[in-house]
Design an enzyme around this catalytic site. Structure first.
Site, mmCIF file in Angstrom:
data_model
loop_
_atom_site.group_PDB
_atom_site.id
_atom_site.type_symbol
_atom_site.label_atom_id
_atom_site.label_comp_id
_atom_site.label_asym_id
_atom_site.label_seq_id
_atom_site.Cartn_x
_atom_site.Cartn_y
_atom_site.Cartn_z
ATOM 1 N N LYS A 203 37.181 25.443 34.376
ATOM 2 C CA LYS A 203 38.416 25.218 35.158
ATOM 3 C C LYS A 203 38.549 26.241 36.285
ATOM 4 C CE LYS A 203 43.328 26.291 34.510
ATOM 5 N NZ LYS A 203 43.285 27.657 35.014
ATOM 6 N N ASN A 204 38.393 27.519 35.957
ATOM 7 C CA ASN A 204 38.684 28.529 36.971
ATOM 8 C C ASN A 204 37.624 28.599 38.069
ATOM 9 O OD1 ASN A 204 41.105 29.057 35.793
ATOM 10 N ND2 ASN A 204 40.478 30.971 34.794
ATOM 11 N N ARG B 24 48.790 27.596 40.046
ATOM 12 C CA ARG B 24 48.499 28.965 40.470
ATOM 13 C C ARG B 24 47.341 29.005 41.476
ATOM 14 N NH1 ARG B 24 50.461 33.801 40.970
ATOM 15 N NH2 ARG B 24 48.875 35.374 41.014
ATOM 16 N N CYS C 222 51.041 29.452 35.199
ATOM 17 C CA CYS C 222 51.542 30.019 33.948
ATOM 18 C C CYS C 222 52.307 31.305 34.226
ATOM 19 C CB CYS C 222 50.378 30.312 32.999
ATOM 20 S SG CYS C 222 49.681 28.823 32.292
ATOM 21 N N ARG D 115 53.141 38.073 39.028
ATOM 22 C CA ARG D 115 51.738 37.837 39.395
ATOM 23 C C ARG D 115 51.629 37.924 40.917
ATOM 24 N NH1 ARG D 115 49.368 32.828 35.914
ATOM 25 N NH2 ARG D 115 47.373 33.734 36.500
ATOM 26 N N PRO D 116 51.608 39.183 41.421
ATOM 27 C CA PRO D 116 51.614 39.362 42.874
ATOM 28 C C PRO D 116 50.300 38.903 43.504
ATOM 29 C CG PRO D 116 51.305 41.475 41.756
ATOM 30 C CD PRO D 116 51.536 40.449 40.685
ATOM 31 N N ILE D 117 50.314 38.698 44.827
ATOM 32 C CA ILE D 117 49.072 38.361 45.544
ATOM 33 C C ILE D 117 48.795 39.379 46.650
ATOM 34 C CG2 ILE D 117 49.099 35.877 44.991
ATOM 35 C CD1 ILE D 117 50.025 35.454 47.943
ATOM 36 N N ASP D 118 49.307 40.608 46.445
ATOM 37 C CA ASP D 118 49.123 41.632 47.481
ATOM 38 C C ASP D 118 47.650 41.944 47.746
ATOM 39 O OD1 ASP D 118 49.525 42.685 44.755
ATOM 40 O OD2 ASP D 118 49.017 44.601 45.659
ATOM 41 N N GLN D 119 46.816 41.826 46.728
ATOM 42 C CA GLN D 119 45.386 42.146 46.941
ATOM 43 C C GLN D 119 44.678 41.048 47.740
ATOM 44 O OE1 GLN D 119 44.212 45.292 46.072
ATOM 45 N NE2 GLN D 119 46.416 45.429 45.767
ATOM 46 N N ASP E 43 42.517 35.511 28.683
ATOM 47 C CA ASP E 43 42.723 34.082 28.419
ATOM 48 C C ASP E 43 42.285 33.669 27.010
ATOM 49 O OD1 ASP E 43 43.797 33.792 30.903
ATOM 50 O OD2 ASP E 43 42.168 32.593 31.749
ATOM 51 N N ILE F 36 45.976 43.265 30.957
ATOM 52 C CA ILE F 36 45.928 42.597 32.266
ATOM 53 C C ILE F 36 47.336 42.185 32.713
ATOM 54 C CG2 ILE F 36 44.894 40.703 33.618
ATOM 55 C CD1 ILE F 36 42.741 42.506 32.442
ATOM 56 N N ARG G 137 46.479 20.984 31.343
ATOM 57 C CA ARG G 137 46.086 21.575 32.623
ATOM 58 C C ARG G 137 44.649 22.081 32.551
ATOM 59 N NH1 ARG G 137 49.241 26.476 33.917
ATOM 60 N NH2 ARG G 137 47.346 26.605 35.121
HETATM 61 C C1 UD1 Z 1 42.887 34.432 37.034
HETATM 62 C C2 UD1 Z 1 42.807 33.206 36.168
HETATM 63 C C3 UD1 Z 1 43.586 33.408 34.886
HETATM 64 C C4 UD1 Z 1 43.160 34.683 34.190
HETATM 65 C C5 UD1 Z 1 43.113 35.866 35.141
HETATM 66 C C6 UD1 Z 1 42.488 37.100 34.523
HETATM 67 C C7 UD1 Z 1 42.588 31.412 37.758
HETATM 68 C C8 UD1 Z 1 43.237 30.274 38.436
HETATM 69 N N1 UD1 Z 1 43.355 32.094 36.900
HETATM 70 O O1 UD1 Z 1 44.265 34.613 37.363
HETATM 71 O O2 UD1 Z 1 43.339 32.293 34.061
HETATM 72 O O3 UD1 Z 1 44.092 34.979 33.180
HETATM 73 O O4 UD1 Z 1 42.366 35.537 36.321
HETATM 74 O O5 UD1 Z 1 41.207 36.838 34.081
HETATM 75 O O6 UD1 Z 1 41.429 31.686 37.942
HETATM 76 N N2 UD1 Z 1 47.114 41.468 40.579
HETATM 77 C C9 UD1 Z 1 47.814 42.218 41.505
HETATM 78 N N3 UD1 Z 1 47.760 41.828 42.813
HETATM 79 C C10 UD1 Z 1 47.051 40.738 43.229
HETATM 80 C C11 UD1 Z 1 46.352 39.983 42.280
HETATM 81 C C12 UD1 Z 1 46.408 40.368 40.952
HETATM 82 O O7 UD1 Z 1 48.449 43.199 41.155
HETATM 83 O O8 UD1 Z 1 47.037 40.461 44.429
HETATM 84 C C13 UD1 Z 1 47.146 41.856 39.165
HETATM 85 C C14 UD1 Z 1 47.758 40.783 38.268
HETATM 86 O O9 UD1 Z 1 49.165 40.894 38.215
HETATM 87 C C15 UD1 Z 1 47.101 41.082 36.954
HETATM 88 C C16 UD1 Z 1 45.690 41.559 37.365
HETATM 89 O O10 UD1 Z 1 45.798 41.964 38.717
HETATM 90 O O11 UD1 Z 1 47.751 42.147 36.316
HETATM 91 C C17 UD1 Z 1 44.613 40.510 37.258
HETATM 92 O O12 UD1 Z 1 45.024 39.330 37.921
HETATM 93 P P1 UD1 Z 1 43.977 38.316 38.542
HETATM 94 O O13 UD1 Z 1 42.603 38.645 38.037
HETATM 95 O O14 UD1 Z 1 44.180 38.234 39.997
HETATM 96 O O15 UD1 Z 1 44.433 36.964 37.873
HETATM 97 P P2 UD1 Z 1 44.678 35.588 38.539
HETATM 98 O O16 UD1 Z 1 43.716 35.376 39.683
HETATM 99 O O17 UD1 Z 1 46.131 35.380 38.795
#
Ligand code: UD1
Length: 430
Positions: A22-23, A93, A117, A122-126, A307, A329, A399
């Site tokens: 899926k991912n 997501r 979920c 779940r920020p996207i700052d990175q 997961d 995480i 999903r």
């Molecule tokens: C993806 C997976 C999800 C899995 C997760 C961790 C998809 C669609 N989803 O989610 O199933 O649980 O990886 O293996 O592939 N973070 C920040 N800033 C950011 C991005 C992330 O602080 O810009 C933090 C998150 O809050 C979290 C950690 O980094 O604490 C890891 O998140 P991330 O690996 O990005 O997970 P997702 O991509 O959301």
């Protein structure tokens, strides 16, 4: 309202075949926007997250042909420079990959902030940090992310991620593929689906190296061409069936897996007393005796995946002794423990730690899936419990798990999917 009705207590025996990851799929599908040609993609999981992304691409003008349940042909050559439907985007997501894909294809993107979920913030700052490193101007306003490349186009850059993020690593790769020059992503995530996305992009003519290590190099190319690609098997789906056999008991051959991706899960289940045998592209899990306690700390790959945390918690609930799970995480991913406790588990949660005292038996009752993997855990618990378990809000489960009912029935489980009138319509009728 759709529910799963499970009559538990039957061991699992036989063979199950794992679907595509899926991912990986949810990143590869948006990445087809970058391709100037037709992509033939095999082993695409037939799950609702994929259906949603296909609908988003379809509405943008993609030509999509389903050659078989798991093989698609996608051409985004004639896709219009238009926004993705924000109502659809908010439901998944992984729609954040549309930001990288639209930015790379059109030089700008405007995408609703993604849903998915809910495990807390779940920020996207990175992701944004990465897009800025390749020259984009990124703003957030009114629930939308707007990213714009400079007039001369995106240029390679260097980004060192502050947290190891799967989504940011993949999104920056997607955004950088067509940039001028070389992009370097440091402190990159190493999950199998990151390597899969890189392999897909390279099969279409990209120059991505280092995926699977913590430094990924993307040498920009002028265009991508069409081609064929087969998605890897789903590590988490495979792990879910492995955990199910460990919790319920039985003997199952799990086919279409990459055993190396399963190392951490296999090791944990062996530690707990299951027998795990690896073959070239399959794993056999057997469990007859009692499960032993263990500790788990979730970590980025190759550590124990977050997961798989709810599924292993069900095994621990039935193991002798006290087990501890530390979630490193996400801030909140133990919402399902209250549901397991209603089935007779003994779990105490203290912020990011769950202390699980094993019990002899779980008991069927009505529970709900609070997210995708929590839902999978409810199914496993129902299969292991005595009596009947009703799992509600199974839309979450669908999903990410293809044909879960028929796969489990094939292993001897008693599980049915039933449609009942929703509570609201019952009231309306009354
Ligand atoms: C993806 C997976 C999800 C899995 C997760 C961790 C998809 C669609 N989803 O989610 O199933 O649980 O990886 O293996 O592939 N973070 C920040 N800033 C950011 C991005 C992330 O602080 O810009 C933090 C998150 O809050 C979290 C950690 O980094 O604490 C890891 O998140 P991330 O690996 O990005 O997970 P997702 O991509 O959301």
């Amino acid at each position: 309202m759709t529910q799963y009705i499970i009559r538990g207590g039957k061991p699992l025996n036989g063979t199950v075949t794992i679907s595509g990851a899926k991912n990986a799929a949810v990143a590869i599908l948006p990445a087809t926007l970058l391709v100037n040609g037709t992509c033939r993609i095999e082993n695409v999981p037939d799950i609702s997250d994929v259906h949603l992304l296909l609908e988003i691409l379809d509405r943008m003008g993609a030509e999509i042909r389903r050659l078989s349940p798991n093989t698609l042909e996608i051409s985004c050559v004639h896709v219009r420079d238009s926004e993705a439907s924000d109502t659809l985007v908010r439901r998944i997501r992984a729609s954040y990959y549309l930001i990288g894909a639209q930015l790379g294809r059109f030089g700008h993107a405007r995408v609703a902030l993604p849903g998915g979920c809910n495990f807390g913030a779940r920020p996207i700052d990175q992701h944004i940090k990465g897009f800025e490193a390749i020259g984009a101007d990124v703003t957030l306003s009114n629930g939308f992310v707007c990213a714009t490349a400079p007039e001369e186009g995106l240029t390679g850059g260097r980004v060192n991620l502050d947290v190891v993020s799967v989504g940011a690593t993949m999104n920056i790769m997607i955004g950088a593929v067509l940039a001028n020059g070389t992009t370097i992503i440091e402190n990159a995530a190493k999950e199998p689906h990151i390597v899969d996305l890189a392999n897909f992009l390279n099969a279409m003519g990209a120059k991505v190296s280092g995926a699977g290590t913590d430094t990924i190099k993307v040498r920009g190319v002028r265009s991508l061409h069409g081609g064929s690609y087969s998605i890897i098997p789903d590590q988490i789906e495979a792990g879910t069936y492995m955990a199910a056999v460990a919790a319920v008991g039985g003997n199952v051959l799990i086919q279409n897996v990459i055993p190396k991706h399963m190392d951490c899960i296999s090791a944990k289940l062996r530690e707990m007393g299951a027998k795990v045998t690896e073959y070239d592209d399959a794993i056999r899990v057997q469990r007859t005796g009692i499960l032993r306690r263990a500790n788990v700390k979730t970590l980025p790959y190759p550590g124990f995946p977050t997961d798989m945390q709810p599924q292993i918690a069900v095994c621990m609930s039935l193991a002798s002794g006290v087990s501890v799970i530390t979630e490193s995480i996400y801030d909140t991913r133990f919402g399902y423990c209250a549901e397991l406790n209603r089935m007779g588990a003994a779990i105490k949660v203290e912020t990011k730690v769950a202390v699980i005292t094993g019990v002899e038996q779980l008991h069927g009752c009505t529970v709900h899936a609070c997210d995708l993997r929590a839902g999978a855990a409810m199914v496993i618990a129902g299969l292991a419990a005595d009596g009947t378990t009703v799992v509600e809000e199974i839309e979450y489960i669908e999903r990410g798990y293809e044909n879960i009912i028929s796969k489990l029935e094939g292993l001897g489980a008693s599980i049915k999917r039933v449609e009942t009138p929703s509570r609201r319509s019952v009231h309306a009728a009354g």
